[in-house]
Design a protein around this motif. Structure first.
Motif, short mmCIF file in Angstrom:
data_model
loop_
_atom_site.label_atom_id
_atom_site.label_comp_id
_atom_site.label_asym_id
_atom_site.label_seq_id
_atom_site.Cartn_x
_atom_site.Cartn_y
_atom_site.Cartn_z
N CYS A 137 0.84 -1.21 0.00
CA CYS A 137 0.00 0.00 0.00
C CYS A 137 0.87 1.26 0.00
O CYS A 137 0.57 2.23 -0.70
N ILE A 138 1.93 1.24 0.79
CA ILE A 138 2.82 2.40 0.87
C ILE A 138 3.51 2.62 -0.46
O ILE A 138 3.64 3.76 -0.93
N MET A 141 1.65 4.73 -3.03
CA MET A 141 1.39 6.14 -2.75
C MET A 141 2.27 7.04 -3.62
O MET A 141 3.31 6.60 -4.12
N GLN A 145 3.78 11.69 -0.44
CA GLN A 145 3.05 11.03 0.62
C GLN A 145 3.87 9.87 1.20
O GLN A 145 3.89 9.65 2.41
N ARG A 146 4.58 9.14 0.35
CA ARG A 146 5.47 8.06 0.82
C ARG A 146 6.53 8.61 1.75
O ARG A 146 6.81 8.03 2.80
N ARG A 179 -4.46 11.23 5.20
CA ARG A 179 -4.81 10.58 3.94
C ARG A 179 -4.07 9.25 3.79
O ARG A 179 -4.62 8.28 3.27
N ALA A 180 -2.82 9.21 4.24
CA ALA A 180 -2.03 7.98 4.14
C ALA A 180 -2.65 6.88 5.00
O ALA A 180 -2.74 5.72 4.57
N HIS A 183 -5.65 5.68 3.21
CA HIS A 183 -5.21 4.91 2.05
C HIS A 183 -4.80 3.50 2.46
O HIS A 183 -5.17 2.52 1.80
N CYS A 187 -6.68 0.27 1.24
CA CYS A 187 -5.84 -0.61 0.43
C CYS A 187 -5.78 -2.01 1.05
O CYS A 187 -5.92 -3.01 0.37
#
Length: 194
Positions: A137-138, A141, A145-146, A179-180, A183, A187
């Motif tokens: 998932c990371i 991004m 964002q990562r 948001r992360a 996400h 995800c």
């Protein structure tokens, strides 16, 4: 019969240093003595221990002196210290990232050993699958964002420090962290459903 020796890279550096003008060498010595303490304090303030801070400062001086514009910067002390600080900031970030990676790896190894000792292989497999899902998932991004996730959530940097490192506002860091997290939740949920 005499043997001829080829100059090595280290002897070439020594010869270059010997042929450098005395004013440049005097400037280097002055720069090191004048700013070493300030740069060490900067590295320590950024979380490095004394030994790592000294290594980072030495690496910064070495990197600075290999720059083609080092001689030109020798004319303006302010520009030189600004450049040294930028170089040091990158060395500190690299060392902290390396320490964080080693720390996380050590924690994972210890957790794996604990799980293995308790013969809880199913839990270990489930944990590894969850880590792989989150990692996937990371990776999906956007780069900014990562970077925020790596610095804020994994390296546990305060939002203000992350903002300084990435050149964005602390409020935007908070938004990107929120948001992360969303996400990663979505995800992981989608990956489990598949």
């Amino acid at each position: 019969m005499m043997l001829q020796t080829m100059p090595t890279a280290s002897s070439a550096k020594v010869n270059d240093a010997a042929s450098a003008s005395p004013s440049f060498l005097a400037w280097v010595a002055s720069l090191v003595h004048e700013h070493r303490g300030q740069l060490l304090a900067y590295a320590r303030h950024r979380g490095l221990d004394a030994e790592d801070a000294l290594d980072a400062v030495q690496d910064s001086f070495t990197s600075f002196l290999t720059l083609p514009e080092a001689r030109a910067l020798s004319r303006d002390r302010e520009d030189a210290i600004k450049m040294l600080t930028v170089i040091l900031r990158h060395h500190v970030m690299n060392r902290r990232s390396k320490q964080a990676r080693h720390g996380r790896a050590q924690i994972l190894l210890e957790a794996q050993a604990a799980h293995t000792r308790s013969d809880d292989h199913d839990a270990l497999v489930a944990h590894a699958e969850e880590l792989a899902r989150v990692q996937g998932c990371i990776v999906r991004m956007a780069k900014l964002q990562r970077n925020v996730v790596m610095l804020s959530l994994l390296d546990e940097q305060p939002h203000e420090e992350v903002a300084k490192i990435l050149g964005i506002s602390p409020g935007y860091v908070r938004v990107l962290v929120h948001r992360a997290r969303e996400h990663i939740r979505m995800c992981s949920y989608i990956d489990e459903a598949l």
